[in-house]
Design a protein around this motif. Structure first.
Motif, PDB file in Angstrom:
ATOM      1  N   VAL A  75       0.820  -1.088  -0.059  1.00 34.82           N
ATOM      2  CA  VAL A  75      -0.180  -0.023   0.081  1.00 34.82           C
ATOM      3  C   VAL A  75       0.847   1.270  -0.052  1.00 34.82           C
ATOM      4  N   GLY A  76       0.964   1.849  -1.084  1.00 37.70           N
ATOM      5  CA  GLY A  76       1.771   3.148  -1.240  1.00 37.70           C
ATOM      6  C   GLY A  76       0.957   4.279  -0.800  1.00 37.70           C
ATOM      7  N   CYS A  77       1.762   5.627  -0.993  1.00 41.79           N
ATOM      8  CA  CYS A  77       1.060   6.658  -0.896  1.00 41.79           C
ATOM      9  C   CYS A  77      -0.126   6.916  -1.798  1.00 41.79           C
ATOM     10  N   ASP A  78       0.042   6.609  -2.968  1.00 39.51           N
ATOM     11  CA  ASP A  78      -0.917   6.715  -3.901  1.00 39.51           C
ATOM     12  C   ASP A  78      -1.544   5.639  -4.834  1.00 39.51           C
ATOM     13  N   SER A  79      -0.840   4.637  -4.496  1.00 38.53           N
ATOM     14  CA  SER A  79      -1.148   3.204  -5.325  1.00 38.53           C
ATOM     15  C   SER A  79      -1.101   1.987  -4.463  1.00 38.53           C
ATOM     16  N   LEU A  80      -1.647   1.012  -5.173  1.00 41.49           N
ATOM     17  CA  LEU A  80      -1.669  -0.517  -4.594  1.00 41.49           C
ATOM     18  C   LEU A  80      -1.292  -1.338  -5.470  1.00 41.49           C
ATOM     19  N   SER A  81      -0.277  -2.350  -4.920  1.00 41.28           N
ATOM     20  CA  SER A  81       0.078  -3.364  -5.789  1.00 41.28           C
ATOM     21  C   SER A  81       0.347  -4.605  -4.942  1.00 41.28           C
ATOM     22  N   THR A  82       0.581  -5.779  -5.748  1.00 47.39           N
ATOM     23  CA  THR A  82       0.630  -6.939  -5.037  1.00 47.39           C
ATOM     24  C   THR A  82       1.829  -7.789  -5.383  1.00 47.39           C
ATOM     25  N   GLY A  83       2.431  -8.503  -4.633  1.00 43.80           N
ATOM     26  CA  GLY A  83       3.486  -9.480  -5.323  1.00 43.80           C
ATOM     27  C   GLY A  83       3.367 -10.750  -4.281  1.00 43.80           C
ATOM     28  N   SER A  84       4.531 -11.712  -4.554  1.00 46.60           N
ATOM     29  CA  SER A  84       4.677 -12.826  -3.979  1.00 46.60           C
ATOM     30  C   SER A  84       6.007 -12.904  -2.941  1.00 46.60           C
ATOM     31  N   GLY A  85       6.188 -13.886  -2.374  1.00 45.59           N
ATOM     32  CA  GLY A  85       7.235 -13.918  -1.399  1.00 45.59           C
ATOM     33  C   GLY A  85       7.472 -15.327  -1.033  1.00 45.59           C
ATOM     34  N   PHE A  86       8.355 -15.786  -0.217  1.00 44.86           N
ATOM     35  CA  PHE A  86       8.469 -17.110   0.648  1.00 44.86           C
ATOM     36  C   PHE A  86       9.348 -16.935   1.640  1.00 44.86           C
ATOM     37  N   ALA A  87       8.957 -17.848   2.556  1.00 44.88           N
ATOM     38  CA  ALA A  87       9.879 -17.938   3.769  1.00 44.88           C
ATOM     39  C   ALA A  87      10.960 -18.659   3.698  1.00 44.88           C
ATOM     40  N   ILE A  88      11.990 -18.063   4.384  1.00 47.32           N
ATOM     41  CA  ILE A  88      13.370 -19.164   4.538  1.00 47.32           C
ATOM     42  C   ILE A  88      13.623 -19.012   5.945  1.00 47.32           C
ATOM     43  N   ASP A  89      12.895 -18.620   6.838  1.00 42.73           N
ATOM     44  CA  ASP A  89      12.812 -19.073   8.366  1.00 42.73           C
ATOM     45  C   ASP A  89      11.349 -18.665   8.987  1.00 42.73           C
TER      46      ASP A  89
END
Lengths: 249, 160
Positions: A75-89
């Motif tokens: 959630v930015g100041c004027d924008s919204l975007s999504t992404g992916s990630g993964f846990a390493i611990d």
């Protein structure tokens, strides 16, 4: 029952006559009385195997690769975007730098919809990589491979393309190239695993389920670019490689 | 004599073989009974195995359905979260626009009022000290410049 028995007895009598006439030359072939009866027909059960490790099993039947994947909302100041990630611990998520850039708030959710609070974010300057720290335990984590994948090796990508449902796609490494976006030093890998916007930060897994790379871009030919695990390992081992993410203005 | 010995041997052999035959027949009957019991047990076990296998398949199907539903629900929750944040951003944006527009309106009102007042003063300029008129004109100019600045800020917000 009496017919066969009679015939047997008659036969035995005949045999006895033959034996007597032959001077009992084959006395060792004379039928013997039955020995002790067999009483145990079912073999004793072998020792039941007991699992020595849980392997990839999980409490809810989801694969470890799915459990370690997270969805990131920027959630930015004027924008919204999504992404992916993964846990390493248990408290660390790896994703892309551009996934967390220009953020006012970063929100992480798991494969089963749980929200995990984020306590901080760090980005690497030498590659399109970032690290998030969480205040609560992540459901699962994935082991990093010791080596980069080779051309032809099968790979699996686990992430949230287009910010939608968790998806698992497969492909193979088709080559290596210099980073077309000039985000990373050294070479990056190219795969034919299909990714979409929102897949950035997805884990790339080998056939053993170990992380061999991180998705960060795609090209017009639907090929995906991944940061190899060797780069990720190098940066994770260098405390100075990551710096706090500047907030959006 | 030979006939008597042979007859005795024959009788003895026959008796022995008779008893042996009876013993084996009895043993065969026992084993047949055991085999029937084992066959019955095997049949029961196979039926139980099939029932358990069918139940396992049903449970696996239910698990797959539940997993798919969990992923769907997680996605629905994520989309709702996205919408919530997008709405919040929109509300913040609209608040900034409304605030900027309000500042523009206020500044323009003050500018217009000042200019109207200045026009009235200038229509009777001989009644006022020229220095006071110049000072008032400068104040009005400041008000109008403030309106211009507020409008620029509004335009900047609109273009974000």
């Amino acid at each position: 029952m009496t017919g066969p028995r009679t015939r047997v007895r008659a036969g035995l009598a005949g045999v006895a006559v033959v034996l007597a006439l032959s001077g009992c030359a084959a006395i060792e072939n004379v039928p013997q009385m039955p020995g002790p009866a067999i009483t145990s027909w079912v073999p004793s059960p072998a020792e039941e195997p007991s699992p020595v490790a849980t392997g990839n099993l999980s409490p809810d039947g989801f694969a470890n690769a799915e459990r370690m994947a997270v969805r990131i909302r920027n959630v930015g100041c004027d924008s919204l975007s999504t992404g992916s990630g993964f846990a390493i611990d248990s408290h660390t998520v790896v994703t892309n730098r551009h996934v967390v850039a220009d953020s006012a708030i970063l929100q992480v959710s798991t494969y089963d919809g749980r929200d995990i609070p984020v306590s901080g974010a760090l980005t690497a300057s030498l590659a399109d990589l970032a690290v998030l720290r969480t205040t609560e335990d992540l459901p699962s984590q994935q082991q990093l491979s010791d080596v980069d994948p080779k051309v032809g090796d099968p790979v699996t990508v686990v992430g949230y393309p287009l910010g939608g449902e968790l998806r698992v796609t497969t492909g193979a490494v088709i080559g290596a190239t210099t980073d077309p976006l000039h985000e990373s030093l050294g070479e990056v890998l190219v795969t034919d695993a299909q990714v979409e916007p929102g897949s950035s930060g997805s884990a790339v897994l080998d056939s053993e389920g170990r992380v061999v790379g991180v998705v960060y871009a795609k090209n017009a030919a639907d090929q995906s670019y991944i940061v190899p695990v060797s780069t990720l390992r190098d940066l994770l081992s260098d405390d100075a490689a990551f710096s706090p993410v500047p907030a959006c203005t | 004599m030979l006939l008597a010995v042979t007859t005795a041997l024959l009788i003895g052999s026959t008796a022995y073989l008779w008893r042996t035959s009876d013993a084996w027949e009895s043993r065969a009957d026992d084993y047949e009974a055991v085999s029937h019991d084992l066959g019955s047990d095997l049949s029961d076990t196979r039926a139980e195995l099939k029932a358990t296998t069918d139940e396992l398949s049903a449970v696996q199907s239910q698990l797959s359905t539940a997993q798919a539903r969990i992923i769907e629900l997680a996605n629905e929750k994520a989309q709702i979260g996205d919408d919530r944040e997008a709405q919040r951003l929109l509300v913040d944006y609209q608040e900034r626009i409304s605030s900027a527009a309000g500042k523009v309106a206020l500044a323009l009102d003050q500018c217009v009022r000042g200019q109207n007042q200045l026009i009235g003063y200038l229509q009777n300029a001989e009644l006022y000290d020229p220095k006071d008129l110049d000072a008032y004109a400068a104040d009005v100019q400041d008000l109008c410049q403030a309106a211009t600045d507020a409008n620029s800020a509004l335009q900047a917000e609109l273009s974000r």
